[in-house]
Each structure stands twice: as structure tokens, then as C-alpha cells.
Design a protein around this motif. Sequence first.
Motif, PDB file in Angstrom:
ATOM      1  N   THR A   1      -4.520   2.148  12.461  1.00 49.21           N
ATOM      2  CA  THR A   1      -4.354   0.720  12.215  1.00 49.21           C
ATOM      3  C   THR A   1      -3.384   0.144  13.235  1.00 49.21           C
ATOM      4  O   THR A   1      -2.376   0.777  13.589  1.00 49.21           O
ATOM      5  CB  THR A   1      -3.798   0.484  10.790  1.00 49.21           C
ATOM      6  OG1 THR A   1      -4.668   1.111   9.854  1.00 49.21           O
ATOM      7  CG2 THR A   1      -3.712  -1.003  10.475  1.00 49.21           C
TER       8      THR A   1
ATOM      9  N   VAL B   1       0.822  -1.213   0.000  1.00 47.47           N
ATOM     10  CA  VAL B   1       0.000   0.000   0.000  1.00 47.47           C
ATOM     11  C   VAL B   1       0.856   1.265   0.000  1.00 47.47           C
ATOM     12  O   VAL B   1       0.575   2.222  -0.743  1.00 47.47           O
ATOM     13  CB  VAL B   1      -0.973   0.002   1.197  1.00 47.47           C
ATOM     14  CG1 VAL B   1      -1.659   1.357   1.343  1.00 47.47           C
ATOM     15  CG2 VAL B   1      -2.011  -1.100   1.033  1.00 47.47           C
TER      16      VAL B   1
ATOM     17  N   LEU C   1      -4.833   6.836   8.035  1.00 52.82           N
ATOM     18  CA  LEU C   1      -5.144   5.412   8.003  1.00 52.82           C
ATOM     19  C   LEU C   1      -4.108   4.612   8.793  1.00 52.82           C
ATOM     20  O   LEU C   1      -4.453   3.676   9.524  1.00 52.82           O
ATOM     21  CB  LEU C   1      -5.194   4.919   6.555  1.00 52.82           C
ATOM     22  CG  LEU C   1      -6.344   5.477   5.698  1.00 52.82           C
ATOM     23  CD1 LEU C   1      -6.117   5.140   4.227  1.00 52.82           C
ATOM     24  CD2 LEU C   1      -7.678   4.905   6.163  1.00 52.82           C
ATOM     25  N   LEU C   2      -2.841   4.978   8.654  1.00 48.17           N
ATOM     26  CA  LEU C   2      -1.783   4.272   9.379  1.00 48.17           C
ATOM     27  C   LEU C   2      -1.923   4.468  10.886  1.00 48.17           C
ATOM     28  O   LEU C   2      -1.735   3.534  11.669  1.00 48.17           O
ATOM     29  CB  LEU C   2      -0.407   4.765   8.920  1.00 48.17           C
ATOM     30  CG  LEU C   2       0.047   4.290   7.539  1.00 48.17           C
ATOM     31  CD1 LEU C   2       1.253   5.087   7.067  1.00 48.17           C
ATOM     32  CD2 LEU C   2       0.386   2.795   7.560  1.00 48.17           C
TER      33      LEU C   2
ATOM     34  N   THR D   1     -12.591  -0.366   3.190  1.00 41.96           N
ATOM     35  CA  THR D   1     -11.538  -1.363   2.963  1.00 41.96           C
ATOM     36  C   THR D   1     -11.722  -2.109   1.650  1.00 41.96           C
ATOM     37  O   THR D   1     -10.859  -2.049   0.766  1.00 41.96           O
ATOM     38  CB  THR D   1     -11.500  -2.374   4.132  1.00 41.96           C
ATOM     39  OG1 THR D   1     -11.321  -1.674   5.361  1.00 41.96           O
ATOM     40  CG2 THR D   1     -10.347  -3.350   3.948  1.00 41.96           C
TER      41      THR D   1
ATOM     42  N   LYS E   1       1.518  -1.900   7.708  1.00 41.88           N
ATOM     43  CA  LYS E   1       0.293  -2.127   8.481  1.00 41.88           C
ATOM     44  C   LYS E   1      -0.957  -2.191   7.607  1.00 41.88           C
ATOM     45  O   LYS E   1      -1.926  -2.862   7.943  1.00 41.88           O
ATOM     46  CB  LYS E   1       0.123  -1.013   9.521  1.00 41.88           C
ATOM     47  CG  LYS E   1       1.136  -1.058  10.647  1.00 41.88           C
ATOM     48  CD  LYS E   1       0.730  -0.181  11.813  1.00 41.88           C
ATOM     49  CE  LYS E   1       0.768   1.294  11.477  1.00 41.88           C
ATOM     50  NZ  LYS E   1       0.436   2.125  12.660  1.00 41.88           N
ATOM     51  N   LEU E   2      -0.962  -1.474   6.476  1.00 40.93           N
ATOM     52  CA  LEU E   2      -2.136  -1.430   5.618  1.00 40.93           C
ATOM     53  C   LEU E   2      -2.086  -2.443   4.471  1.00 40.93           C
ATOM     54  O   LEU E   2      -3.055  -2.575   3.718  1.00 40.93           O
ATOM     55  CB  LEU E   2      -2.317  -0.022   5.033  1.00 40.93           C
ATOM     56  CG  LEU E   2      -2.670   1.089   6.026  1.00 40.93           C
ATOM     57  CD1 LEU E   2      -2.644   2.442   5.334  1.00 40.93           C
ATOM     58  CD2 LEU E   2      -4.037   0.845   6.657  1.00 40.93           C
TER      59      LEU E   2
ATOM     60  N   ASN F   1      -9.566  -1.183  -1.552  1.00 44.46           N
ATOM     61  CA  ASN F   1      -8.562  -2.130  -2.041  1.00 44.46           C
ATOM     62  C   ASN F   1      -8.830  -2.560  -3.478  1.00 44.46           C
ATOM     63  O   ASN F   1      -7.885  -2.823  -4.238  1.00 44.46           O
ATOM     64  CB  ASN F   1      -8.491  -3.347  -1.118  1.00 44.46           C
ATOM     65  CG  ASN F   1      -7.904  -3.010   0.238  1.00 44.46           C
ATOM     66  OD1 ASN F   1      -7.314  -1.940   0.410  1.00 44.46           O
ATOM     67  ND2 ASN F   1      -8.051  -3.894   1.202  1.00 44.46           N
TER      68      ASN F   1
END
Length: 485
Positions: free
Chosen positions: A182, A158, A178-179, A250, A194-195, A254
Motif C-alpha cells: 500500500t 485497521v 498488505l501494508l 477491499t 495506510k490501510l 472492510n
Amino acid sequence: MHNNLTIYNTISRKKEEFKALNPPYVGMYVCGPTVYSDVHLGNCRTFISFDLIYRYLKHLGYTVRYVRNITDAGHLEGDGDSGEDKISKKAKLASLEPMEIVQQYTNGFHNMMAVFNVSPPSIEPTATGHIIEQIEMVKTILEKGFAYEINGSVYFDVEKYNQTQDYGILNNRKLEDLLNNTRDLGGQDEKKGKLDFALWIKAKPEHLMQWPSPWGMGFPGWHLECSAMSNKYLGEQFDIHGGGMDLAPTHHTNEIAQNVASCGKHPANYWIHTNMLTVNGQKMSKSLGNSFLPHELFSGDHPLLQKGYSPMVVKFFMLQAHYRSTLDFSNEALDASEKGFKRLMAALALLDKVKTSAQSEVDVKALEEKFAKAMNDDFNSPILIAELFDAVRIINSIYDGKTAISADDLTALKNLIQTYVFDILGLQDENQAHDIEPLINFLINIRKEAKENKDYVTSDKIRIGLQEIGYQLKDSKEGTTWSKI
């Protein structure tokens, strides 16, 4: 082809004029159910909403290829890359083959869609039927440098993707945010970031559903199937992609990343998401004990329900809220919808009984313009229904002899009502005998499951209940049949 249709696009966060990529053709992909349990009301609302969209696009003259997938592998318990496959787990608990679970709940899903008079899609592909396409997409993403392989699993990178693309474009979220939201990998995960998410997952020997790949035996990640199948049946770019709003952060995020990484193009021009369900103002969930399945809503066999409601009343209730609005279930709201639906159907039944005149005081064209204006405003079914009740008032007035209508205008009014009530909203007059068949077949399947689970109280309740309203069941080695008494 020109029309005044506007659609709220999640990716731009505003209403946009609908312009098909290749008119009169429209490609629409909607994420379908994971078939490991009975379809729930949230799913039903989503598919009823997209059926409305599908029907209206066809009404406007478009030729629509509607693709709605069946997830029959790869969806893990955590909706991510951890836990057991939902279908495999159910199969183990029931001592059945995974495909028996898939078939059982796919049949149940189709039966429920028939009960709600939801049109079948043009194509209904399955994840297990497109393993080759998914493997090929993983290979392409690896070749483009946006994925990496570790110990037989392949993960999407990502942070590398975000160097040239906006990973959080669908929800207007920055990668840093987002990070920060998470969890840390904590040394327990082989992923680099992490993503990062799985494109292909190495299967343990005991995993029931696995396939050979260039990276060893494994199975596809949940997000991959929709990218591969939308690409196969609708091309690298198509018009509409949709699903429940829970998929946007998500799953759909994705999907966009996978498509852009593999072919350099965003998959869909318009992203449409349906909103959530609540019960008496609270989010519907099993943990709160306030969720109920469609058949419980029909029978009223639930502590929160005072009575049962027919499928068309439930559908009418759902359509009285805009698909982007929260839909709150309560006995009072359902009672009001039941009264409204009966009032609508009673008025429509009068159309064949009214007397015509030489002169006409009904402006059918004005009604048609109001109906179209409502639907052209992001498929606004509650406004359409409000306008339909204005038509109900006019019909009652004609029947009472207070308003005159000519034979030509009466024909036009009948056609207009047929188009918007039955063809676009997809409602049915439940007094018509043929409408009962999907519901009885659905109840037969519920009874069959109850008998298999030795729940003879429920089994007898369904049989006796149907008998009391005039339908007799007959069991044989070949299955159960029904007839009107």
C-alpha cells in the motif's frame, strides 16, 4: 432440512457442506451495481450466477431472503476514499440532478435483468435510503474504539482492529503484506494508517450529495452501506454474502471488519465470488478496447463481434462456465453456444410430439440424480448442461422411435426438464412471443437515450431494425409504445 449441497467458501478456501443458520430460512446478500452508467457484462455475469444460486436454493425447499443493494451514493472514483462521487460527477457532466442519473441507470439495470430473465431480489435497498442506519453503525464503531474522527471525517483504524482480529482473513493476507503493498500517506492524507478507510467523509460545500451527521455535513464511505443494510435486513449473522471477485480484497474485507467491530460477529457463513471476464484470452477492459456492453453483444455492433447473439444465447454461454471460472468471450465460443442452445430448445420442443409406449426404456430417476449431483457440487452449471445434452440425446431417440417411454415417465421427464432448464437455469424459449417484451423495452430505452444525445443514426437504426423483424414503434408525448406488425 438435509441436502448434499456443497459451496466453495472464499473465507476457508475449500468446499463446505451447506448448513443454513436457521432452516428452512436462508439469508443471502449480494453487492449490487453502482448506478452511474450502463450495467456491464461482468455485472450481468455476477447477477446471473447469483440468480442461479437463488433459484436452486428455493428448489431445495429453502425460503430465501435475497438482498441486493443499489449503490446510489458514496462510491468514489478510486473505489476508495479519493476522487469525486461517481454519480455526482456524471450528474454534473449531464447537468442533471444526481437522482435523475440514479433513476436512469437503475431503470436500465432492471430492464437488462429482465432481458436475461434474472429474478428480482426480495429486497433492493439503496445507500441513500439508509443514511440513518449507516450513521448509527459509525457511532457504534467509534464507541467500540475501532475508529477515529478527524476534521469531520471518520476512519476505521485497521491496525488497532488487527490487534485482536484477522483483518485479511477473507483473502488469507497478513497485515504486514498488505501494508507493504500500500502506498505511503506522504503527508497528503489525514488518515493515521495506510490501510485505514473512511466510514464517513466530510463533504466539501460543492459536493452534491451530503447529509447532516454528528461530525458535520458529509456522506458515507462506500463499504459502510453494505454492512448497515445486510445487518438491518438479514441480522448480525446470515448465510451467504456474494459479489464479483474484485470486491473481495477491499470492499468485502472492510465489510467484515466493520461488522466485527460493531457487533463482534462475522456477517456471513459462506462467501461466494464470481470470476472475471476475458476476451480472446485478454482481460476485458475499456483501456484495451475489448469491452462491450450487453446491447452491443445483442446487436453485434462492435468491431470484435462478427454478429449479434440473443440474450438467452448469451446467458446460456455464461452458464456453460462455472461461476468461479474465468469466462472467455470469442466469436467461436458464442457460435458454439448458439448452436448448443438451439439444439437444446429444439429437443425440448419434441417432448409434446413423442409417442408413448406401455413399456419404458428411460431411467428418469437416474437423470434427476445426475442433475442434482451437478448442482449440489457448488452449483456446477456446466456439468448440469452436459447432463442435459445427454437428456437431449434420449429425447431425440424417443422421437425417432428408437427408445420407448411410458406416459408416466414422459410426464416425469417433462417436469424434470421444466425444473432444471427453465426454473433453475432460468432459460427461456425465445420462440415464445412474450419473451420479446423485455428486450424491446430495453431497446426503446437505448433509443430514447440516443435521441437525447442527438445520436439520430442509432435511434433510426433501432426503429428500422425492429420494423424489419416485425415490430413497429410509435412515438408520442407520453413516450414510445410498440406493436407487432
